[in-house]
Design a protein around this motif. Sequence first.
Motif, PDB file in Angstrom:
ATOM      1  N   ALA A 168     -48.088 -40.276 -20.342  1.00 53.86           N
ATOM      2  CA  ALA A 168     -49.342 -39.791 -19.754  1.00 53.86           C
ATOM      3  C   ALA A 168     -49.542 -40.361 -18.356  1.00 53.86           C
ATOM      4  O   ALA A 168     -49.158 -41.487 -18.062  1.00 53.86           O
ATOM      5  N   SER A 169     -50.170 -39.556 -17.504  1.00 50.48           N
ATOM      6  CA  SER A 169     -50.480 -39.977 -16.140  1.00 50.48           C
ATOM      7  C   SER A 169     -51.896 -40.548 -16.093  1.00 50.48           C
ATOM      8  O   SER A 169     -52.778 -40.142 -16.848  1.00 50.48           O
ATOM      9  N   GLN A 170     -52.105 -41.514 -15.202  1.00 51.00           N
ATOM     10  CA  GLN A 170     -53.433 -42.080 -15.020  1.00 51.00           C
ATOM     11  C   GLN A 170     -54.400 -41.060 -14.418  1.00 51.00           C
ATOM     12  O   GLN A 170     -55.611 -41.275 -14.401  1.00 51.00           O
ATOM     13  N   ASN A 171     -53.852 -39.945 -13.918  1.00 50.55           N
ATOM     14  CA  ASN A 171     -54.702 -38.912 -13.321  1.00 50.55           C
ATOM     15  C   ASN A 171     -55.348 -38.017 -14.360  1.00 50.55           C
ATOM     16  O   ASN A 171     -56.254 -37.242 -14.037  1.00 50.55           O
ATOM     17  N   LEU A 172     -54.888 -38.094 -15.603  1.00 56.69           N
ATOM     18  CA  LEU A 172     -55.474 -37.274 -16.655  1.00 56.69           C
ATOM     19  C   LEU A 172     -56.830 -37.831 -17.057  1.00 56.69           C
ATOM     20  O   LEU A 172     -56.984 -39.033 -17.259  1.00 56.69           O
ATOM     21  N   ILE A 173     -57.795 -36.944 -17.180  1.00 56.61           N
ATOM     22  CA  ILE A 173     -59.165 -37.334 -17.500  1.00 56.61           C
ATOM     23  C   ILE A 173     -59.620 -36.549 -18.725  1.00 56.61           C
ATOM     24  O   ILE A 173     -59.346 -35.349 -18.831  1.00 56.61           O
ATOM     25  N   PRO A 174     -60.293 -37.212 -19.668  1.00 62.57           N
ATOM     26  CA  PRO A 174     -60.795 -36.484 -20.833  1.00 62.57           C
ATOM     27  C   PRO A 174     -61.624 -35.272 -20.426  1.00 62.57           C
ATOM     28  O   PRO A 174     -62.463 -35.344 -19.528  1.00 62.57           O
ATOM     29  N   GLY A 175     -61.378 -34.151 -21.090  1.00 64.02           N
ATOM     30  CA  GLY A 175     -62.083 -32.913 -20.791  1.00 64.02           C
ATOM     31  C   GLY A 175     -61.303 -31.958 -19.916  1.00 64.02           C
ATOM     32  O   GLY A 175     -61.694 -30.801 -19.765  1.00 64.02           O
ATOM     33  N   MET A 176     -60.200 -32.440 -19.319  1.00 65.70           N
ATOM     34  CA  MET A 176     -59.383 -31.548 -18.494  1.00 65.70           C
ATOM     35  C   MET A 176     -58.780 -30.431 -19.340  1.00 65.70           C
ATOM     36  O   MET A 176     -58.341 -30.650 -20.459  1.00 65.70           O
ATOM     37  N   PHE A 177     -58.754 -29.221 -18.770  1.00 64.28           N
ATOM     38  CA  PHE A 177     -58.172 -28.078 -19.464  1.00 64.28           C
ATOM     39  C   PHE A 177     -56.644 -28.143 -19.377  1.00 64.28           C
ATOM     40  O   PHE A 177     -56.092 -28.460 -18.320  1.00 64.28           O
ATOM     41  N   LEU A 178     -55.983 -27.858 -20.497  1.00 66.17           N
ATOM     42  CA  LEU A 178     -54.519 -27.921 -20.567  1.00 66.17           C
ATOM     43  C   LEU A 178     -53.932 -26.596 -21.033  1.00 66.17           C
ATOM     44  O   LEU A 178     -54.524 -25.906 -21.870  1.00 66.17           O
ATOM     45  N   LYS A 200     -45.258 -31.343 -15.587  1.00 71.50           N
ATOM     46  CA  LYS A 200     -45.220 -31.167 -17.043  1.00 71.50           C
ATOM     47  C   LYS A 200     -45.293 -32.536 -17.737  1.00 71.50           C
ATOM     48  O   LYS A 200     -44.690 -33.506 -17.285  1.00 71.50           O
ATOM     49  N   TYR A 201     -46.012 -32.572 -18.848  1.00 74.47           N
ATOM     50  CA  TYR A 201     -46.140 -33.792 -19.649  1.00 74.47           C
ATOM     51  C   TYR A 201     -45.606 -33.523 -21.056  1.00 74.47           C
ATOM     52  O   TYR A 201     -46.156 -32.673 -21.772  1.00 74.47           O
ATOM     53  N   HIS A 245     -54.934 -38.183 -25.731  1.00 80.35           N
ATOM     54  CA  HIS A 245     -54.104 -37.224 -26.439  1.00 80.35           C
ATOM     55  C   HIS A 245     -54.531 -35.810 -26.062  1.00 80.35           C
ATOM     56  O   HIS A 245     -55.591 -35.602 -25.452  1.00 80.35           O
ATOM     57  N   ALA A 246     -53.689 -34.862 -26.391  1.00 83.28           N
ATOM     58  CA  ALA A 246     -53.968 -33.450 -26.118  1.00 83.28           C
ATOM     59  C   ALA A 246     -54.462 -32.794 -27.399  1.00 83.28           C
ATOM     60  O   ALA A 246     -53.813 -32.888 -28.440  1.00 83.28           O
TER      61      ALA A 246
END
Length: 378
Positions: free
Chosen positions: A286-296, A259-260, A229-230
Amino acid sequence: MNKFIYTALLLCTIFACKSKAKEGEIAAEEKIRIHGDTIILNKEQIRNADIQLSFPGEQNLRQTLQASGLVDVPPQSLVSVSAPMGGYLKSTRLMQGMRVARGQVIAVLEDPSYVQLQEDYLSARAKMQYAKADMERQKDLRESNATSTKSYQLALSEYNQLQVQIQSLAEKLRIINIRPESVSLNNITRRVNIYAPISGFVSKVNVNIGKYVNASEVMFELTDPNDLHAAINIFEKDIMRFKPGMKGTVWVSNDPDKKYPVSVLLVSKNLNDNRSAVVYCQFLNASQNLIPGMFLNAEFDVLNYQSKAVPEHAVVHFEGNDYVFVANNDSTFVMTGVQTGAAADGFVSLKTDSLFNKRIVINGAFNLLGAMKGGEEE
C-alpha cells in the motif's frame, strides 16, 4: 440448425466445383461420404471447407473480472479520540492529513473539574491516615476489652470505604492522564493532556481552540495507514468465485497507471440491497497516498491455470452435447464427443485426456458438422 440450413452451408463450402463441369452436374468424385460419425472428403473439399488440423496445445487460460470499491480501514485502525471528562480545548496543532506518533500530545484541555477531582483524591488520602490510626486504636482497645466490638467494626468499615474511594479516584485520575502519585498539595493542575492512541495520520479534526468539548464528543479521528484494505463490491452471480488468498489488482480512478496488488482476506456473507457483497482485500504494498474513502477500480483473475485446450470454434454443439472432429488421416474425420472445461481468450480446455495426442480439426469444424448432418449417409 435444420437440414435446410446445413444443406445451404454444404453447398457454399463443401461442394464448390473444382472444374468446369456442366451447369447442374456434380462430378461423382466430389460427393462426400458419410459413415455414421465419420465423414470422408477429398482434397478439393478439404480446401474449400478450410480444414486445419492441430494437436491440443498447452494454454494459460486467464479470465478476469472487473469491479469497483473503496479504500477502507478495519475498526481497530480507525480511532476516534474523545475527552474522558469535558473541558475547554486550550491548545492543539493537529491538521487533517498530519502524521502523529503513538503517545504524542495532540491536545491540551482545561477545566475546574480536573482540579476538583485532585482535591477529592487528596482529601480522601488525608482522611485515610486518621481512619487507619483510629481502626488500629479500636482494635487494640477491643483486644484489652476496653471498647466494644461494634466500635471496632465501625472504624474498620470507615477505613475500608476510604480505601475504595481512594482507589476509585486514582483510576479517574488515570483516565484523564494524571498520575495519582504525582498529585500533591503543591502539584495540582487544571490542565490535562490528550495523547495519540495509535501512530498514523489525522483524518478528521472536529474542534477548535476555546471550544468546550463534552465527554461524548469526538475531537479527532486517527487512521493507521499500515492496515488499509480495499472493500470491493462483487455482484451475487460472481461472489462464489472469490476465495481467501485470491490475487488481484486495484487502482485509484485518477491514477490508473499506478497498480496496487491485493489479496482477498474475507468474503462477506450477506448481500446488500443491490444484490452485491463486499470482498475485503489486503494491500500487498500500500502507498501512503491512499486515503480511506478513495474510489477504487479492481481486476481479479477468476480463472488462471494451464490446460490442454483447443480454439473455441474447434468444438461444435449438437443436440445438447459437445463434439470435436478427430482426424484418422488427412481425409477422414470422426465426430467425437468431448468434455470441455473453462473457456478464456478464445480457447476452451479439454477434459477428455484420450484426445490429447489426437489431431483435431481446429478450423472448419462447423462446415464438417453442416456437411454431415445435411447430407445423406451412404
